[in-house]
Design a protein around this motif. Structure first.
Motif, mmCIF file in Angstrom:
data_model
loop_
_atom_site.group_PDB
_atom_site.id
_atom_site.type_symbol
_atom_site.label_atom_id
_atom_site.label_comp_id
_atom_site.label_asym_id
_atom_site.label_seq_id
_atom_site.Cartn_x
_atom_site.Cartn_y
_atom_site.Cartn_z
ATOM 1 N N ALA A 40 13.173 -2.667 7.640
ATOM 2 C CA ALA A 40 11.534 -2.510 7.702
ATOM 3 C C ALA A 40 11.303 -2.201 5.919
ATOM 4 O O ALA A 40 11.822 -1.716 5.303
ATOM 5 C CB ALA A 40 11.073 -1.511 8.369
ATOM 6 N N LYS A 41 10.075 -2.843 5.827
ATOM 7 C CA LYS A 41 9.601 -2.666 4.511
ATOM 8 C C LYS A 41 8.316 -1.754 4.820
ATOM 9 O O LYS A 41 7.505 -1.911 5.767
ATOM 10 C CB LYS A 41 8.974 -4.063 4.019
ATOM 11 C CG LYS A 41 10.030 -4.828 3.665
ATOM 12 C CD LYS A 41 9.595 -6.341 3.081
ATOM 13 C CE LYS A 41 10.724 -7.344 2.909
ATOM 14 N NZ LYS A 41 10.366 -8.470 2.471
ATOM 15 N N LEU A 42 8.085 -0.865 3.930
ATOM 16 C CA LEU A 42 7.181 0.415 4.301
ATOM 17 C C LEU A 42 6.031 0.591 3.392
ATOM 18 O O LEU A 42 6.070 0.297 2.064
ATOM 19 C CB LEU A 42 8.158 1.973 4.115
ATOM 20 C CG LEU A 42 9.414 1.766 5.070
ATOM 21 C CD1 LEU A 42 10.071 3.146 4.573
ATOM 22 C CD2 LEU A 42 9.139 1.496 6.466
ATOM 23 N N VAL A 43 5.054 1.137 3.936
ATOM 24 C CA VAL A 43 3.742 1.382 3.373
ATOM 25 C C VAL A 43 3.505 3.017 3.641
ATOM 26 O O VAL A 43 3.136 3.162 4.773
ATOM 27 C CB VAL A 43 2.565 0.477 3.615
ATOM 28 C CG1 VAL A 43 1.158 0.836 2.835
ATOM 29 C CG2 VAL A 43 2.888 -0.725 3.464
ATOM 30 N N VAL A 67 4.513 13.525 -4.058
ATOM 31 C CA VAL A 67 5.655 13.584 -3.057
ATOM 32 C C VAL A 67 5.996 12.233 -2.597
ATOM 33 O O VAL A 67 7.245 11.715 -2.537
ATOM 34 C CB VAL A 67 5.423 14.510 -1.889
ATOM 35 C CG1 VAL A 67 6.647 14.591 -0.734
ATOM 36 C CG2 VAL A 67 5.287 15.877 -2.631
ATOM 37 N N LEU A 68 4.964 11.336 -2.165
ATOM 38 C CA LEU A 68 5.118 10.033 -1.715
ATOM 39 C C LEU A 68 6.023 9.046 -2.566
ATOM 40 O O LEU A 68 6.943 8.380 -2.243
ATOM 41 C CB LEU A 68 3.941 9.415 -1.311
ATOM 42 C CG LEU A 68 3.225 9.757 -0.213
ATOM 43 C CD1 LEU A 68 2.016 8.635 -0.036
ATOM 44 C CD2 LEU A 68 4.230 9.557 1.238
ATOM 45 N N ASN A 69 5.447 9.235 -3.840
ATOM 46 C CA ASN A 69 6.239 8.517 -4.988
ATOM 47 C C ASN A 69 7.790 8.971 -5.047
ATOM 48 O O ASN A 69 8.564 7.928 -5.385
ATOM 49 C CB ASN A 69 5.587 8.681 -6.500
ATOM 50 C CG ASN A 69 4.306 7.673 -6.550
ATOM 51 O OD1 ASN A 69 4.239 6.810 -5.872
ATOM 52 N ND2 ASN A 69 3.209 8.197 -7.144
ATOM 53 N N SER A 70 8.098 10.058 -5.001
ATOM 54 C CA SER A 70 9.419 10.449 -5.042
ATOM 55 C C SER A 70 10.218 10.028 -3.894
ATOM 56 O O SER A 70 11.239 9.473 -4.081
ATOM 57 C CB SER A 70 9.496 12.180 -5.233
ATOM 58 O OG SER A 70 9.386 12.677 -3.898
ATOM 59 N N ILE A 71 9.516 9.989 -2.683
ATOM 60 C CA ILE A 71 10.398 9.378 -1.595
ATOM 61 C C ILE A 71 10.867 7.748 -1.756
ATOM 62 O O ILE A 71 11.554 7.252 -1.537
ATOM 63 C CB ILE A 71 9.482 9.429 -0.232
ATOM 64 C CG1 ILE A 71 9.553 10.818 0.039
ATOM 65 C CG2 ILE A 71 9.905 8.746 0.789
ATOM 66 C CD1 ILE A 71 8.485 11.405 1.081
ATOM 67 N N ALA A 126 5.892 -2.001 8.057
ATOM 68 C CA ALA A 126 5.432 -0.594 8.898
ATOM 69 C C ALA A 126 4.636 0.289 7.765
ATOM 70 O O ALA A 126 4.944 0.708 6.667
ATOM 71 C CB ALA A 126 6.737 0.209 9.167
ATOM 72 N N ILE A 127 3.199 0.511 8.463
ATOM 73 C CA ILE A 127 2.499 1.773 7.713
ATOM 74 C C ILE A 127 2.941 2.919 8.555
ATOM 75 O O ILE A 127 2.703 3.070 9.693
ATOM 76 C CB ILE A 127 0.955 1.270 7.851
ATOM 77 C CG1 ILE A 127 0.807 0.108 7.097
ATOM 78 C CG2 ILE A 127 0.181 2.496 7.568
ATOM 79 C CD1 ILE A 127 -0.759 -0.281 7.278
ATOM 80 N N ILE A 128 3.216 4.303 7.788
ATOM 81 C CA ILE A 128 3.334 5.336 8.284
ATOM 82 C C ILE A 128 2.652 6.158 7.586
ATOM 83 O O ILE A 128 2.555 6.591 6.326
ATOM 84 C CB ILE A 128 4.956 5.761 8.105
ATOM 85 C CG1 ILE A 128 5.707 4.689 8.673
ATOM 86 C CG2 ILE A 128 5.099 7.009 8.507
ATOM 87 C CD1 ILE A 128 7.395 5.095 8.344
ATOM 88 N N THR A 129 1.376 7.008 8.557
ATOM 89 C CA THR A 129 0.754 8.024 7.804
ATOM 90 C C THR A 129 1.485 9.408 8.048
ATOM 91 O O THR A 129 2.213 9.465 8.781
ATOM 92 C CB THR A 129 -0.624 7.962 8.445
ATOM 93 O OG1 THR A 129 -0.523 8.422 9.906
ATOM 94 C CG2 THR A 129 -1.274 6.737 8.701
ATOM 95 N N GLU A 181 12.626 -1.383 0.661
ATOM 96 C CA GLU A 181 11.383 -1.902 0.120
ATOM 97 C C GLU A 181 10.272 -0.716 0.330
ATOM 98 O O GLU A 181 10.321 -0.850 1.773
ATOM 99 C CB GLU A 181 11.179 -3.390 0.116
ATOM 100 C CG GLU A 181 11.801 -4.373 -0.378
ATOM 101 C CD GLU A 181 11.341 -5.787 -0.320
ATOM 102 O OE1 GLU A 181 10.030 -5.896 -0.491
ATOM 103 O OE2 GLU A 181 11.959 -6.610 0.117
ATOM 104 N N ALA A 182 9.244 -0.273 -0.334
ATOM 105 C CA ALA A 182 8.354 0.722 0.110
ATOM 106 C C ALA A 182 7.308 0.739 -1.254
ATOM 107 O O ALA A 182 7.755 0.750 -2.393
ATOM 108 C CB ALA A 182 8.733 2.263 0.235
ATOM 109 N N ILE A 183 6.040 1.169 -0.698
ATOM 110 C CA ILE A 183 5.024 1.390 -1.735
ATOM 111 C C ILE A 183 4.537 2.549 -1.087
ATOM 112 O O ILE A 183 4.254 3.050 -0.053
ATOM 113 C CB ILE A 183 4.126 0.118 -1.927
ATOM 114 C CG1 ILE A 183 3.408 0.056 -0.457
ATOM 115 C CG2 ILE A 183 4.680 -1.104 -2.494
ATOM 116 C CD1 ILE A 183 2.041 -0.922 -0.757
#
Length: 274
Positions: A34-37, A45-49, A12-15, A59-61
């Motif tokens: 789900a594995k996240l982008v 902030v994104l990196n902290s999440i 899943a891509i989430i903007t 799993e997420a990037i």
């Protein structure tokens, strides 16, 4: 977790994933496997999440993305494919709001609303579409009741959401035989920072919510509803009774709903109608 509630193995891509509905969807989708982008402008902030998700076994990037920049949106899709090799869900959630009468608003505000809320979704969808068709995946646009009828004091916001919904409905029809799922999600007023960061007539953020947010929908509830809608391949989700009634009333009693909306928005503290 049953197959009806699981997103196991889905990418899943989430903007707009750094706060509000986007952040809540990140945690909701991850809890379902789900594995996240995750995409937003604020990479810190994104990196902290992402770190929090990783610590909890998900799993997420993170990919720094300004959705108003076409190349950023292409890069977002490229990074998703580089990491996971496919895309199943594209959640176009990035968005901003406004609060000003059209007669007073600087036109740069309208342009900014369209760039973020409409073209951001268009850019991301354009580059993700071949891969979503390959996976028979889902495109989801986070819209609003303002995308079903005009909301006074929010001309640019309503215009951008009308445009988003028209785009997504056309995309759905064009791909009726291709297995693509397209969903429009319309939350009610949600307790996020969107009203705090909403633009005023000159483009500056208003800095404070004009509404009491204690009784609003939570981002977590919106995220659960969106997840259920994806798994059930819903077309449109209007998330509140008031929203459903207003959309119906707009079709049956348009003059009455115009007056009701005017009075409703005029009651806000420091309303531009006063």
């Amino acid at each position: 977790m049953s197959t009806q509630t699981s997103m196991k193995g889905k990418i899943a891509i989430i903007t707009g994933a750094s706060s509000g509905i986007g952040k809540a969807c990140a945690y909701e989708f991850a809890s379902r496997g789900a594995k996240l982008v995750l995409a937003a402008r604020n990479l810190e902030v994104l990196n902290s999440i992402v770190q929090d998700l990783l610590l909890n076994g998900h799993e997420a990037i993170a990919v720094r993305t300004d959705v108003t920049v076409e190349d950023d949106c292409k890069n977002l899709v490229d990074e998703a494919l580089k990491r996971y090799g496919k895309i199943d869900y594209l959640l176009c959630n990035a968005g901003i709001s406004m609060r000003a009468l059209f007669k007073d608003v600087d036109l740069k505000v309208i342009r900014q609303l369209m760039e973020v809320n409409f073209f951001g979704a268009v850019y991301c969808t354009k580059y993700a579409l071949p891969h979503l068709l390959a996976s028979r995946g889902s495109v989801i646009g986070v819209s609003s009741i303002a995308g079903f009828h005009g909301l006074p004091g929010r001309s640019g916001y309503s215009a951008s959401k009308f445009a988003l919904q028209g785009f997504l409905e056309t995309l759905r029809i064009e791909n009726l035989k291709n297995g693509l799922h397209v969903m429009v999600a319309a939350p009610g007023f949600t307790a996020t920072n969107v009203r705090v960061s909403a633009l005023t007539a000159d483009g500056s953020p208003q800095g404070v919510s004009p509404r009491d947010e204690k009784h609003m929908m939570t981002p977590q509830k919106v995220a659960r509803t969106i997840a259920h809608g994806i798994l059930r391949k819903r077309r449109n989700i209007i998330m509140t009774t008031e929203g459903k009634l207003s959309v119906l009333a707009q079709r049956v009693f348009p003059k009455i709903i115009d007056r009701i909306l005017y009075m409703f928005m005029a009651r806000e503290p420091n309303s531009p109608f006063k």
